[in-house]
Design an enzyme around this catalytic site. Structure first.
Site, short mmCIF file in Angstrom:
data_model
loop_
_atom_site.label_atom_id
_atom_site.label_comp_id
_atom_site.label_asym_id
_atom_site.label_seq_id
_atom_site.Cartn_x
_atom_site.Cartn_y
_atom_site.Cartn_z
N ARG A 62 1.74 15.16 6.27
CA ARG A 62 2.59 15.66 7.36
C ARG A 62 4.07 15.75 7.01
O ARG A 62 4.86 16.31 7.77
CB ARG A 62 2.39 14.80 8.61
CG ARG A 62 1.07 15.12 9.32
CD ARG A 62 1.17 14.76 10.77
NE ARG A 62 1.05 13.33 10.98
CZ ARG A 62 1.77 12.65 11.86
NH1 ARG A 62 2.68 13.25 12.61
NH2 ARG A 62 1.60 11.36 12.01
N TYR A 99 3.54 -2.12 3.55
CA TYR A 99 3.29 -0.68 3.46
C TYR A 99 4.52 0.05 2.93
O TYR A 99 5.63 -0.16 3.43
CB TYR A 99 2.91 -0.13 4.85
CG TYR A 99 1.65 -0.79 5.35
CD1 TYR A 99 0.40 -0.24 5.08
CD2 TYR A 99 1.70 -2.01 6.02
CE1 TYR A 99 -0.77 -0.88 5.49
CE2 TYR A 99 0.54 -2.66 6.43
CZ TYR A 99 -0.69 -2.09 6.15
OH TYR A 99 -1.84 -2.72 6.52
N GLY A 120 -4.65 0.49 15.81
CA GLY A 120 -5.78 -0.40 16.02
C GLY A 120 -5.42 -1.39 17.13
O GLY A 120 -4.28 -1.81 17.24
N LEU A 130 0.85 -1.19 0.00
CA LEU A 130 0.00 0.00 0.00
C LEU A 130 0.89 1.24 0.00
O LEU A 130 1.75 1.41 0.87
CB LEU A 130 -0.92 0.01 1.21
CG LEU A 130 -1.86 -1.19 1.37
CD1 LEU A 130 -2.93 -0.92 2.42
CD2 LEU A 130 -2.51 -1.56 0.04
N ALA A 131 0.66 2.08 -1.00
CA ALA A 131 1.53 3.25 -1.14
C ALA A 131 0.79 4.42 -1.77
O ALA A 131 1.35 5.21 -2.51
CB ALA A 131 2.75 2.90 -2.00
N ALA A 132 -0.52 4.50 -1.46
CA ALA A 132 -1.31 5.54 -2.13
C ALA A 132 -1.44 6.81 -1.30
O ALA A 132 -1.86 7.84 -1.81
CB ALA A 132 -2.70 4.98 -2.47
N ASN A 146 5.63 9.18 8.85
CA ASN A 146 4.58 10.15 8.56
C ASN A 146 5.08 11.58 8.58
O ASN A 146 4.38 12.48 8.15
CB ASN A 146 3.43 10.02 9.57
CG ASN A 146 2.76 8.66 9.46
OD1 ASN A 146 2.17 8.34 8.43
ND2 ASN A 146 2.90 7.85 10.48
N GLN A 206 -5.07 3.57 -7.20
CA GLN A 206 -6.20 3.85 -6.31
C GLN A 206 -6.43 5.35 -6.41
O GLN A 206 -5.74 6.14 -5.75
CB GLN A 206 -5.87 3.43 -4.87
CG GLN A 206 -7.07 3.55 -3.94
CD GLN A 206 -6.71 3.49 -2.46
OE1 GLN A 206 -5.59 3.79 -2.06
NE2 GLN A 206 -7.67 3.11 -1.64
N ASN A 226 56.57 14.82 -10.28
CA ASN A 226 56.25 15.74 -9.20
C ASN A 226 55.47 16.92 -9.76
O ASN A 226 55.94 17.61 -10.67
CB ASN A 226 57.53 16.25 -8.53
CG ASN A 226 57.19 17.15 -7.35
OD1 ASN A 226 56.77 16.68 -6.30
ND2 ASN A 226 57.34 18.45 -7.55
C1 UD1 Z 1 -3.60 1.31 9.99
C2 UD1 Z 1 -4.49 0.23 10.58
C3 UD1 Z 1 -4.28 0.18 12.10
C4 UD1 Z 1 -2.81 -0.06 12.41
C5 UD1 Z 1 -1.95 1.00 11.72
C6 UD1 Z 1 -0.50 0.68 11.87
C7 UD1 Z 1 -6.44 0.25 9.15
C8 UD1 Z 1 -7.84 0.64 9.02
N1 UD1 Z 1 -5.86 0.56 10.29
O1 UD1 Z 1 -4.05 2.54 10.53
O2 UD1 Z 1 -5.04 -0.85 12.68
O3 UD1 Z 1 -2.61 -0.01 13.82
O4 UD1 Z 1 -2.24 1.05 10.31
O5 UD1 Z 1 0.27 1.74 11.37
O6 UD1 Z 1 -5.89 -0.38 8.27
N2 UD1 Z 1 -3.30 3.68 2.32
C9 UD1 Z 1 -3.58 3.57 0.98
N3 UD1 Z 1 -4.84 3.83 0.53
C10 UD1 Z 1 -5.84 4.20 1.39
C11 UD1 Z 1 -5.54 4.32 2.74
C12 UD1 Z 1 -4.26 4.05 3.19
O7 UD1 Z 1 -2.71 3.23 0.17
O8 UD1 Z 1 -6.94 4.43 0.91
C13 UD1 Z 1 -1.94 3.40 2.80
C14 UD1 Z 1 -1.31 4.65 3.36
O9 UD1 Z 1 -0.51 5.28 2.38
C15 UD1 Z 1 -0.46 4.10 4.48
C16 UD1 Z 1 -1.14 2.83 4.91
O10 UD1 Z 1 -2.03 2.48 3.87
O11 UD1 Z 1 0.81 3.76 4.03
C17 UD1 Z 1 -1.87 2.93 6.23
O12 UD1 Z 1 -2.92 3.86 6.11
P1 UD1 Z 1 -3.36 4.80 7.28
O13 UD1 Z 1 -4.58 5.50 6.87
O14 UD1 Z 1 -2.22 5.60 7.73
O15 UD1 Z 1 -3.75 3.74 8.41
P2 UD1 Z 1 -3.59 3.97 9.94
O16 UD1 Z 1 -4.59 4.95 10.38
O17 UD1 Z 1 -2.21 4.21 10.30
CA CA Z 2 -0.50 5.48 9.54
#
Ligand code: UD1
Ligand code: CA
Length: 457
Positions: free
Chosen positions: A15, A101, A138, A8-10, A226, A74, A376
């Site tokens: 920040r 991630y 979570g 996941l990298a979207a 972040n 995405q 030299n």
């Molecule tokens: C998520 C977990 C949480 C966990 C935490 C650990 C969920 C709902 N929660 O929360 O339980 O404790 O990670 O760090 O999964 N991303 C996408 N597309 C999206 C949303 C997110 O690619 O639509 C990527 C973000 O770039 C990020 C990662 O997923 O790298 C995590 O997303 P983020 O929204 O930060 O989740 P957390 O709130 O940290």
């Molecule tokens: Ca996060």
């Protein structure tokens, strides 16, 4: 069961306060996501899917030569569950999915393997951790028998649930087919209006699947980036890991906290680095190389017994055994030092070969030059290699002596054993064994008096 990785990298990474997509920020010389990809590849997956959104083009451009990636767009970031669903149509339903991630770069393959071992074709596994301060994460919910029943996000958690120290790291392994059907069952009716990947865990438990939770001991592995502060923290952690491994392999580091490697370093026995050395790209050292404080070494090959003294910058060079460099030397790309050559303080070299036992010890510029053996090059010598439009070569043959403060106007050759008198501007070839001199002859005026200060009344 085959393995497919979804990274996941979207996310935008607001920040970071940067125009660069978060996953492209640099960690030890490589983008964050590159570290995650490298770790993923250690697990030899069948496929790697990268879910990208913000800065999609740039991210793809940076990883253009990674041919094993399936790019999944995405467009809108509707949550981690939504992100994973975007990739699933490209995943073999009989495979096992591992979710990683792009902004959590320090996870180790070994840790992921331990988690993968606990999942199979019907059961998911999670990587969890016990944290003194679990806020923001979570939380893992368990029943009376200790079985995992669900994950509750911080935003939805009750006061009592927030006391739970066991958190979800986000890393998850799950059979693809079941993940697909559980994801179809979740919705976004929560505080953040997102499709939570974590809701899959509750669905799995309800469907009677055992959810394994594998603990991660090293909290650094699960640290996400972040902000710039977190990026710096992750960098220090990564550097400490590398320094430890290098010392384990025999590298001497006066202070591992003041050493940075942004690439790869190979070395022989008994190499020692003083403080604040930064090594980038691919660097190879022979045996017994010593590097003084505040040196930068980039993409270079350095022989046995070489001494690089304080405050030197060395890039794209090949240095043979027993050479000495610096202090305050700058060796630019294309520099070749043959054995025993010496380049001293405030000397710059570029695209130049300095033959065996030749030396340029002080204040010189030697560019586009081929220098023979035992030459030299005096203090203040300049090869004038650039005429404002083109670069020209200088050849200085074996045993030549170029006197201080001379300008060698290229193209020009100083023959074998020739001497250039100090302060000369040499624009024509100097024949072997001859003395070339272009300075005006010294005059001596006898009886000359220095002006005297006039007395004021
Ligand atoms: C998520 C977990 C949480 C966990 C935490 C650990 C969920 C709902 N929660 O929360 O339980 O404790 O990670 O760090 O999964 N991303 C996408 N597309 C999206 C949303 C997110 O690619 O639509 C990527 C973000 O770039 C990020 C990662 O997923 O790298 C995590 O997303 P983020 O929204 O930060 O989740 P957390 O709130 O940290
Ligand atoms: Ca996060």
């Amino acid at each position: 069961m085959t393995l497919e990785v979804i990274i996941l990298a979207a996310g935008k990474g607001t920040r970071m306060r940067s125009a660069l997509p978060k996953v492209l920020h640099d960690l030890a010389g490589r983008p964050l996501i590159q570290h995650v990809l490298d770790t993923a590849r250690e697990l030899s997956p069948d496929r790697i899917h990268v879910v990208h959104g913000h800065g999609a083009e740039l991210v793809r451009e940076h990883l253009a030569d990674a041919e094993d990636i399936n790019w999944v767009e995405q467009a809108e970031q509707l949550g981690t569950g939504h992100a994973v669903s975007q990739a699933l149509p490209d995943v073999n339903p009989d495979a096992r999915v591992l979710v990683l991630y792009g902004d959590v770069p320090l996870i180790r393959a070994k840790t992921l393997r331990a988690m993968l071992d606990q999942s199979d074709d019907s059961h998911p596994a999670l990587l969890t951790a016990e944290l003194n301060n679990p806020s923001g994460y979570g939380r893992i919910l368990r029943d009376g028998k200790g079985a995992v029943t669900a994950i509750v996000e911080e935003a939805e958690a009750s006061q009592a649930e927030r006391q739970i120290a066991e958190i979800n790291t986000g890393f998850m392994a799950c059979p693809a087919g079941r993940l697909q059907s559980w994801l179809e069952e979740i919705d976004n009716s929560n505080r953040q209006g997102e499709f939570y990947l974590t809701d899959v865990v509750g669905r799995a438990a309800q469907a009677g699947a055992t959810v394994s939770a594998v603990g991660c001991q090293d909290s650094n592995e699960i640290t996400g980036v972040n902000s710039q502060a977190e990026l710096a923290q992750v960098e220090r952690c990564f550097q400490a890991r590398q320094a430890e491994a290098l010392m384990e392999a025999g590298l001497g580091l006066r202070d591992p906290a003041r050493f940075d490697l942004r690439g790869s370093l190979r070395f022989g026995e008994d190499c020692v680095f003083d403080i604040n050395v930064v090594v980038s790209g691919e660097v190879r050292l022979g045996k017994g190389v010593s590097v003084g404080p505040n040196c930068q070494i980039i993409d270079s090959e350095i022989g046995d017994g070489v001494e690089i003294r304080a405050n030197s910058v060395v890039e794209g060079v090949k240095i043979a055994d027993q050479c000495a460099i610096g202090p305050f030397a700058r060796l630019r790309p294309g520099t070749i030092l043959e054995s025993g050559a010496r380049v001293g303080n405030f000397v710059e070299t570029k695209n130049t070969t300095l033959g065996e036992d030749s030396k340029a010890n002080h204040l010189a510029y030697v560019g586009d030059a081929t220098v023979g053996q035992r030459v030299n090059i005096g203090a203040g010598v300049i090869t004038c290699n650039y005429d404002g439009a083109n670069k020209h070569p200088t050849v200085i043959e074996d045993d030549a002596f170029v006197g201080s403060n001379s300008a060698l106007v290229a193209p020009v050759t100083v023959g074998k054993g020739a001497t250039v008198g100090a302060g000369s501007a040499v624009s024509r070839d100097v024949p072997p064994g001859q003395l070339a001199l272009t300075r005006a002859e010294q005059q001596v005026r006898s009886g000359w008096q220095r002006p005297k200060k006039e007395k004021k009344n």
